[in-house]
Design an enzyme around this catalytic site. Structure first.
Site, PDB file in Angstrom:
ATOM      1  N   ILE A   1     -16.732  43.967  -5.401  1.00 49.66           N
ATOM      2  CA  ILE A   1     -17.375  43.176  -4.364  1.00 49.66           C
ATOM      3  C   ILE A   1     -18.561  42.459  -4.994  1.00 49.66           C
ATOM      4  O   ILE A   1     -19.424  43.090  -5.610  1.00 49.66           O
ATOM      5  CB  ILE A   1     -17.840  44.056  -3.191  1.00 49.66           C
ATOM      6  N   LYS A   2     -18.589  41.144  -4.844  1.00 47.59           N
ATOM      7  CA  LYS A   2     -19.648  40.348  -5.453  1.00 47.59           C
ATOM      8  C   LYS A   2     -20.885  40.341  -4.562  1.00 47.59           C
ATOM      9  O   LYS A   2     -20.811  40.035  -3.373  1.00 47.59           O
ATOM     10  CB  LYS A   2     -19.157  38.915  -5.697  1.00 47.59           C
ATOM     11  N   VAL A   3     -22.010  40.682  -5.169  1.00 49.53           N
ATOM     12  CA  VAL A   3     -23.293  40.737  -4.482  1.00 49.53           C
ATOM     13  C   VAL A   3     -24.279  39.887  -5.273  1.00 49.53           C
ATOM     14  O   VAL A   3     -24.435  40.089  -6.485  1.00 49.53           O
ATOM     15  CB  VAL A   3     -23.807  42.187  -4.382  1.00 49.53           C
TER      16      VAL A   3
END
Length: 376
Positions: free
Chosen positions: A147-149
């Site tokens: 998951i890109k944060v």
């Protein structure tokens, strides 16, 4: 996108032999359905893929392959346009992850990942980022997704919390070494919290995506195209970041986490397509060949490297890159301030792309329903 079988794949495989994981900086249903992604994995050594709102907007606008799923979702009563986006995009991410699962298994969990981004409007909200990332993680339910944060102030806090909860995180929109050090600290704290709680850490993977070409583009805006620093500052900054990575993930603190089974968060070079037409189109691939890194390439850059890239180890030493950074500072370039500016601009640009994407989905729904028996 087309990458020739030979000798291009030889160049790409030699790049991998130098310790660079090759990820594709795009994803679309067309890429999956036509078998092109599978071919890139099997023939060209691609071991990962990333997407973001702008990438998905282009994929959605240019393909009719989403229409049947969109019709079915609307017919089933899904009205929230954000949820429609998630249903469409997560199907692509899940299918890509399944194609890459053999890579993930063969590498014992080191590689073979697909990344999907939290919506950009919550980049300044830690709690909302954590909540959405957990939702996406559960919905995808695959060990080889990330998951890109974004590496905003709020995002850094979210990185620690998500790591502590066992989520694979791709830290995105990272522009400066100072912010990178905060990201490393957040990741390590998250790992330490899991170890202290008795939770396993051996399956957690993370990358920190250090954007490069955007840094050089911003430096050129400041100094002009005639500066001797043109095309050099981003590479020097990335070199310093790599040195920090090696130091932090070999120190005594990390050694304790490593004994518990933790794996280092790998540096990832993002934004590796050359924006300056006067510079070589494979500049940020050739100059960033270092063991243990990921290079996520747009399709044109991947094809260019397969055609004429030179897979050689980094020739210039750290001293030269440090001199470039000193010269940049002397010329008035504050890389930390520049990084904050780029971060803000990138979040704003992704917000615009996301809104355009949602508008595109709404327009597509209207178009499809006008021709559909659902309205007759």
């Amino acid at each position: 996108m087309s990458v020739a079988s030979q000798p291009g794949t030889t160049r790409l495989r030699r790049l991998r032999a130098h310790g660079v994981s090759i990820w594709l900086d795009t994803l679309s249903r067309d890429l999956i359905a036509t078998g092109e992604l599978a071919r890139l994995i099997h023939e060209c050594g691609v071991t990962g893929a990333t997407t973001n709102p702008a990438i998905f907007a282009r994929a959605f606008a240019g393909s009719e392959r989403y229409d049947d799923q969109l019709r079915c979702a609307v017919a089933a009563g899904v009205e929230d346009v954000r949820e429609l986006f998630f249903e469409l995009a997560l199907k692509d991410v899940a299918r890509a992850a399944d194609l890459l699962r053999p890579v993930h298994d063969r590498s014992a969990g080191l590689d073979g990942f697909v990344s999907f981004e939290c919506t950009p409007g919550i980049a300044g909200d830690t709690d909302a980022t954590v909540a959405q990332a957990l939702e996406l993680w559960e919905r995808l339910h695959r060990p080889n997704v990330m998951i890109k944060v974004p590496a905003t102030t709020a995002g850094v806090a979210a990185i620690e919390e998500l790591t502590a909860r066992g989520v694979n995180v791709n830290v995105t929109l990272l522009f400066s070494v100072g912010r990178y050090e905060q990201v490393i600290d957040a990741f390590v704290r998250g790992i330490e919290r899991r170890v202290a709680a008795g939770h396993p850490v051996d399956s957690i993977a993370s990358v920190a995506s250090f954007f490069v070409s955007r840094v050089d583009a911003k430096v050129e805006q400041r100094l002009g195209s005639g500066s001797p620093l043109r095309g050099r500052v981003a590479i020097a900054s990335a070199r310093r970041a790599y040195g920090l990575w090696r130091a932090r993930f070999t120190d005594a603190r990390w050694e304790r986490a490593s004994i518990a089974g933790a794996r280092p968060q790998r540096p990832l070079w993002a934004s590796t397509g050359t924006k300056d037409p006067a510079e070589p189109d494979v500049l940020y691939v050739e100059e960033l060949i270092l063991p243990g890194v990921v290079n996520t390439m747009p399709p044109a850059t991947l094809a260019a490297f397969a055609d004429h890239g030179e897979p050689r180890p980094w020739a210039r030493g750290a001293a030269e890159h440090e001199r470039v950074l000193r010269d940049a500072e002397a010329a008035g370039i504050d890389l930390e301030a520049l990084g904050r500016e780029l971060e803000r601009e990138a979040v704003e640009a992704f917000c615009r792309s996301y809104e355009e994407l949602l508008d595109g989905i709404r327009d597509r729904i209207d178009s499809l329903l006008l021709d559909s028996p659902l309205r007759t």
